[in-house]
Design an enzyme around this catalytic site. Structure first.
Site, mmCIF file in Angstrom:
data_model
loop_
_atom_site.group_PDB
_atom_site.id
_atom_site.type_symbol
_atom_site.label_atom_id
_atom_site.label_comp_id
_atom_site.label_asym_id
_atom_site.label_seq_id
_atom_site.Cartn_x
_atom_site.Cartn_y
_atom_site.Cartn_z
ATOM 1 N N CYS A 87 -18.295 17.043 -3.724
ATOM 2 C CA CYS A 87 -19.700 17.377 -3.948
ATOM 3 C C CYS A 87 -19.907 17.872 -5.380
ATOM 4 O O CYS A 87 -19.858 17.090 -6.308
ATOM 5 C CB CYS A 87 -20.170 18.389 -2.898
ATOM 6 S SG CYS A 87 -21.968 18.549 -2.788
ATOM 7 N N HIS A 195 -18.141 16.370 2.502
ATOM 8 C CA HIS A 195 -17.236 17.526 2.508
ATOM 9 C C HIS A 195 -16.134 17.403 3.566
ATOM 10 O O HIS A 195 -16.304 17.886 4.691
ATOM 11 C CB HIS A 195 -18.029 18.796 2.791
ATOM 12 C CG HIS A 195 -18.896 19.248 1.666
ATOM 13 N ND1 HIS A 195 -18.531 20.253 0.801
ATOM 14 C CD2 HIS A 195 -20.119 18.823 1.255
ATOM 15 C CE1 HIS A 195 -19.495 20.438 -0.091
ATOM 16 N NE2 HIS A 195 -20.469 19.584 0.164
ATOM 17 N N GLU A 197 -13.476 19.112 3.820
ATOM 18 C CA GLU A 197 -12.915 20.431 4.159
ATOM 19 C C GLU A 197 -13.635 21.079 5.335
ATOM 20 O O GLU A 197 -13.119 22.030 5.937
ATOM 21 C CB GLU A 197 -12.941 21.361 2.939
ATOM 22 C CG GLU A 197 -14.284 21.959 2.584
ATOM 23 C CD GLU A 197 -15.197 21.031 1.793
ATOM 24 O OE1 GLU A 197 -16.218 21.518 1.267
ATOM 25 O OE2 GLU A 197 -14.907 19.809 1.716
#
EC number: 6.3.5.3
Length: 225
Positions: A87, A195, A197
């Site tokens: 991002c 994302h 994560e």
């Protein structure tokens, strides 16, 4: 030997702790790195996390590109250090000219936050080797400036050199060619707008589709030992 994966924190980073946790969950040693640090502390790979570095003033990632640590990141990436920009980290990589193109305001000028379906287009990078080509995954997307743009020559080169690593299945932000992520020529530097994560733990769900990004680099580093 345990892989040491650094995560940089800039003023305004939001997802650095999530990235450190994802690194830990795949069995690597997470190494926090402050933006003003003058060295990479012998890390084996690096993550530039999401957020709003330096408040996104000027352009997203434009000030972070000049952070003291970024000079060392640019040098190390050129020598083959695996670097993943997520991002805002993707925006920093483009501003640093480690990746081509730019990220601009989403089509419709709206912030997007949702579970996003992607197709993995290339597993020939340090960060995507644990996926299958054509594999469809769903990971979190949250951005206001996630619209990837580049000139026609750059887009043709990215497509022709198999450097589009992930593509949106229902383009939420107007990105050229539905591009969600790209790599450099060597395949050690990857920028990804969604994302991964946030999709590494079944307790927080809805899946663990993002874990393979971190497992991929873990496998790469282990193979070098």
């Amino acid at each position: 030997m345990t892989a040491r994966i650094g995560v940089v924190t800039f003023p305004g980073s939001l997802d650095d702790q999530d990235a450190l946790r994802a690194v830990r969950l795949v069995g690597a040693e997470p190494v926090p790195l402050w933006h003003a640090h003058d060295g990479l502390d012998g890390i084996d790979a690096l993550v530039l996390p999401g957020g709003f570095s330096y408040g996104d003033y000027l352009r997203c990632g434009a000030i972070a590109r000049f952070a003291p640590l970024m000079g060392e990141v640019i040098r190390a990436a050129g020598q083959g250090l695996p670097v993943l920009g997520i991002c805002n980290g993707f925006q920093v990589l483009c501003e640093s000219h480690l990746l081509p193109g730019a990220l601009v305001r989403n089509a419709g000028m709206r912030f997007t936050c949702r579970d996003q379906r992607l197709r993995i287009e290339s597993n020939d990078t340090v960060w995507t080797s644990r996926y299958q080509r054509g594999q469809e995954i769903t990971i979190v997307l949250k951005n206001g400036e996630g619209n990837y743009v580049a000139d026609d020559e750059t887009l043709a080169r990215l497509e022709g050199e198999d450097r589009v690593i992930a593509r949106y299945l229902d383009n939420p932000n107007g990105s050229a060619n539905d591009i969600a992520g790209i790599s450099n020529e060597r395949g050690n530097v990857v920028g990804l707008m969604p994302h991964p994560e946030h999709n590494v733990d079944p307790l927080t769900g809805p899946n663990t589709d993002g874990a393979a990004f971190f497992a991929s680099v873990m496998g790469y580093v282990s193979a070098l030992v």
